[in-house]
Write a protein that holds these residues in place. Structure first.
Motif, short mmCIF file in Angstrom:
data_model
loop_
_atom_site.label_atom_id
_atom_site.label_comp_id
_atom_site.label_asym_id
_atom_site.label_seq_id
_atom_site.Cartn_x
_atom_site.Cartn_y
_atom_site.Cartn_z
N GLY A 1 0.82 -1.21 0.00
CA GLY A 1 0.00 0.00 0.00
C GLY A 1 0.85 1.25 0.00
O GLY A 1 2.07 1.22 0.02
N ASP A 2 0.16 2.39 -0.03
CA ASP A 2 0.81 3.69 0.01
C ASP A 2 1.69 3.79 1.24
O ASP A 2 1.28 3.39 2.32
N LEU A 3 2.90 4.34 1.09
CA LEU A 3 3.75 4.49 2.27
C LEU A 3 3.07 5.35 3.31
O LEU A 3 3.18 5.10 4.52
N GLN A 4 2.38 6.40 2.88
CA GLN A 4 1.70 7.25 3.86
C GLN A 4 0.55 6.47 4.48
O GLN A 4 -0.38 6.05 3.81
N GLY A 5 0.65 6.26 5.75
CA GLY A 5 -0.35 5.47 6.46
C GLY A 5 -0.01 4.01 6.55
O GLY A 5 -0.66 3.26 7.29
N ASN A 6 1.00 3.55 5.79
CA ASN A 6 1.42 2.14 5.82
C ASN A 6 2.93 2.02 5.90
O ASN A 6 3.51 1.04 5.44
N ASP A 7 3.59 3.02 6.48
CA ASP A 7 5.06 3.07 6.47
C ASP A 7 5.62 2.19 7.58
O ASP A 7 6.12 2.67 8.61
N ILE A 8 5.53 0.88 7.36
CA ILE A 8 5.99 -0.06 8.37
C ILE A 8 6.51 -1.32 7.68
O ILE A 8 6.03 -1.70 6.61
N ALA A 9 7.53 -1.92 8.26
CA ALA A 9 8.11 -3.15 7.70
C ALA A 9 8.62 -4.01 8.84
O ALA A 9 8.92 -3.52 9.94
N LEU A 10 8.73 -5.29 8.56
CA LEU A 10 9.30 -6.24 9.51
C LEU A 10 10.63 -6.76 8.98
O LEU A 10 10.79 -6.97 7.77
N LEU A 11 11.55 -6.96 9.88
CA LEU A 11 12.84 -7.57 9.56
C LEU A 11 12.90 -8.92 10.26
O LEU A 11 12.75 -8.99 11.49
N LYS A 12 13.09 -9.99 9.50
CA LYS A 12 13.29 -11.30 10.10
C LYS A 12 14.80 -11.53 10.21
O LYS A 12 15.53 -11.42 9.23
N LEU A 13 15.26 -11.85 11.41
CA LEU A 13 16.68 -12.05 11.64
C LEU A 13 17.08 -13.49 11.31
O LEU A 13 16.28 -14.42 11.44
N LYS A 14 18.33 -13.66 10.89
CA LYS A 14 18.80 -15.02 10.54
C LYS A 14 18.85 -15.92 11.75
O LYS A 14 18.65 -17.14 11.64
N THR A 15 19.15 -15.36 12.91
CA THR A 15 19.16 -16.12 14.16
C THR A 15 18.45 -15.32 15.23
O THR A 15 18.46 -14.08 15.19
N PRO A 16 17.81 -15.96 16.20
CA PRO A 16 17.12 -15.21 17.25
C PRO A 16 18.10 -14.35 18.06
O PRO A 16 19.22 -14.78 18.36
N ALA A 17 17.67 -13.15 18.37
CA ALA A 17 18.49 -12.26 19.20
C ALA A 17 18.42 -12.70 20.66
O ALA A 17 17.41 -13.26 21.11
N LYS A 18 19.49 -12.44 21.39
CA LYS A 18 19.51 -12.75 22.82
C LYS A 18 18.86 -11.64 23.64
O LYS A 18 18.48 -11.83 24.79
N SER A 19 18.75 -10.46 23.06
CA SER A 19 18.20 -9.30 23.76
C SER A 19 16.71 -9.49 24.04
O SER A 19 16.03 -10.29 23.39
N ARG A 20 16.21 -8.73 25.00
CA ARG A 20 14.80 -8.84 25.39
C ARG A 20 13.94 -7.93 24.53
O ARG A 20 14.19 -6.73 24.44
N PRO A 21 12.90 -8.47 23.88
CA PRO A 21 12.03 -7.65 23.03
C PRO A 21 11.17 -6.69 23.84
O PRO A 21 11.00 -6.84 25.06
N ILE A 22 10.60 -5.72 23.16
CA ILE A 22 9.64 -4.81 23.76
C ILE A 22 8.24 -5.26 23.37
O ILE A 22 8.01 -5.77 22.27
N LYS A 23 7.29 -5.08 24.27
CA LYS A 23 5.91 -5.40 23.96
C LYS A 23 5.29 -4.26 23.15
O LYS A 23 5.68 -3.10 23.30
N ILE A 24 4.32 -4.59 22.34
CA ILE A 24 3.59 -3.58 21.59
C ILE A 24 2.42 -3.10 22.45
O ILE A 24 1.72 -3.91 23.06
N ALA A 25 2.21 -1.80 22.52
CA ALA A 25 1.13 -1.23 23.33
C ALA A 25 -0.22 -1.76 22.85
O ALA A 25 -0.39 -2.16 21.69
N ALA A 26 -1.19 -1.72 23.74
CA ALA A 26 -2.51 -2.27 23.43
C ALA A 26 -3.22 -1.49 22.34
O ALA A 26 -4.02 -2.04 21.59
N GLY A 27 -2.94 -0.18 22.25
CA GLY A 27 -3.63 0.63 21.25
C GLY A 27 -2.88 1.90 20.95
O GLY A 27 -1.85 2.21 21.57
#
Length: 471
Positions: free
Chosen positions: A87-113
């Protein structure tokens, strides 16, 4: 970043996306946030590439995670795959990166809303501290600033959508800058942090526009949780595969239809620029269950349509009705009326091989040429989609809707130019290219406006654009 201070401690989830083409010696191009051991979220424009694809496998991309320094500390993990939201970057400017190996660092949670106006937020980044592409403007140390979510009005000059938030001071003295893109806006969640935004853009002297990450939770979950599709409904057609399909108006008493490739017919193949209609052909058909075991059997009685021009499809009428097959528990698919878009997920289930693949659309090819045949708007798969030889005729299914959007048909096997089993691509400007080992499917939406009552096909219907038999 404008304003703020150097961070006194590292954030376990904070990452620096680094690419060779960066103007910075440290390779930093964008911020990113670790949201699962093997997944990070960033801005969609941070994954732009020469091929212009929305999903792909980059070479040399890496992220440094969990350090205040962009050049040392934390852990460095290579990027395996990127997936940009369509979709249009405006309003959809998001991407995911899949890592080759799991990171050891602790992830952040996504807010509820999505956070409300005046919500306190903290922004992070290694963005430029001045306007020149010089080392003095490239901070090595992570910066942070506490600010608030603004009403949409201060960001309206650059346009702001419902899936975005306006963050920073009204005068822009606290705001993201160039190369803060993709970096997080976070809020307090008890004793921890939660992710609410990723830098998208903005104007000097104004707050920044952030993609509201919680608004894309379903899309992210779908991408990260993609599962191996079952074989339920796949059809074993000897050397090819297929699927039982029906029109929306089909009745239980109608003879069932089988969809496969035009090049899978048992008689003469359709000639270039032509089609075959109403030809008697008998093939044994086995419909599989979820585990790939026989669920029902039938036989074709008539090839009602086949072509290898424009698309590569064949439709057979079977000796059993939809009701008879349903009584055996056989799954029947409906056809999507529109084709898939780039980066859409697709499940490929090959009954003839008893194998399935989780795939994605890598792009739509304006013209695909193979052995004298011309195919329009072919589906190019992403590089990880590697169905084996013998998967011809396997349906391509949208896992969200369950509808058939296409059909697998060919692979460039030897790097040949436009010959059999060596298709070539032609773009809208007429430029031809060859990509050895690239695999393709064909869209099936063009079948829908041609189907009529009683499992018949009518090529004279106004909206039917399928290739007609040569006169």
């Amino acid at each position: 970043m404008n304003g703020g201070t150097e961070s006194s401690a590292a954030y376990s989830f904070m990452g620096s996306l680094q690419r060779a083409e960066s103007p910075r010696p440290d390779g930093h191009v964008c911020g990113a946030a670790l949201i699962a051991p093997q997944w990070m979220v960033t801005a969609g424009h941070c994954v732009k590439n020469e091929a212009g694809v929305l999903a792909g496998y980059p070479h040399g991309w890496k992220v440094r995670i969990g350090s205040t320094s962009v050049s040392s500390g934390g852990e460095v993990v290579e990027v395996d795959k990127f997936i940009q939201r369509p979709g249009d970057l405006q309003g959809n400017d998001i991407a995911l990166l899949k890592l080759k190996t799991p990171a050891k660092s602790r992830p952040i949670k996504i807010a509820a809303g999505k956070p409300a106006e005046k919500t306190p937020v903290r922004i992070l980044g290694w963005g430029m501290t001045c306007d020149k592409l010089e080392p003095k403007c490239f901070p090595d140390h992570l910066r942070e600033a506490d600010t608030v979510v603004q009403a949409a009005a201060p960001c309206e000059d650059v346009g702001i959508r419902e899936t975005e938030i306006c963050v920073g001071s009204l005068d822009g003295k606290i705001a993201p800058t160039n190369m803060d893109s993709g970096g997080p806006a976070i809020v307090r969640a008890g004793d921890d942090w939660a992710l609410v935004g990723a830098v998208s853009g903005g104007n000097p002297g104004q707050p920044g526009v952030y993609t509201a990450v919680p608004a894309f939770r379903s899309w992210m979950n779908d991408v990260m949780a993609a599962k191996q599709p079952t074989l339920e409904g796949a059809v074993d057609l000897g050397d090819c595969s297929g699927a039982l399909v029906k029109a929306n108006a089909a009745k239980p008493s109608d003879p069932a239809l089988l969809l496969t490739n035009g090049h899978c017919v048992t008689g003469d193949r359709p000639a270039p620029k032509s089609a075959v209609v109403d030809r008697a052909e008998k093939q044994e058909v086995t419909v599989l269950d979820h585990a790939g075991k026989p669920k029902a059997t039938a036989a074709t009685t008539k090839l009602i349509y086949a072509t290898m021009t424009g698309t590569d499809v064949a439709l057979y009428q079977l000796d059993k009705t939809y009701a008879q097959l349903a009584s055996k528990g056989a799954k029947v698919f409906k056809l999507a009326a529109t084709g898939p878009r780039e980066a859409d997920p697709i499940d490929l289930i090959a009954g003839g091989l008893r194998k399935s693949w989780t795939c994605a659309v890598g792009g739509v090819v304006p013209e695909l040429r193979e052995d004298g045949h011309v195919l329009r708007n072919a589906i190019r798969y992403t590089e990880d989609c590697v169905p084996d030889s013998g998967a011809s005729g396997a349906p391509l299914i949208n896992p969200h809707t369950g509808l058939v959007v296409g059909i697998h048909n060919t692979t460039n096997q030897q790097g040949g130019v436009c010959t059999e089993n060596n298709p070539c691509e032609v773009d809208n400007e007429g430029h031809m290219s060859v990509h050895k080992a690239r695999r393709y499917g064909q869209q099936t939406a063009g079948i829908v406006p041609c189907l009529t009552a009683g499992s018949r096909i009518d090529l004279s219907l106004p909206k039917c654009t399928l290739t007609k038999p040569a006169s």
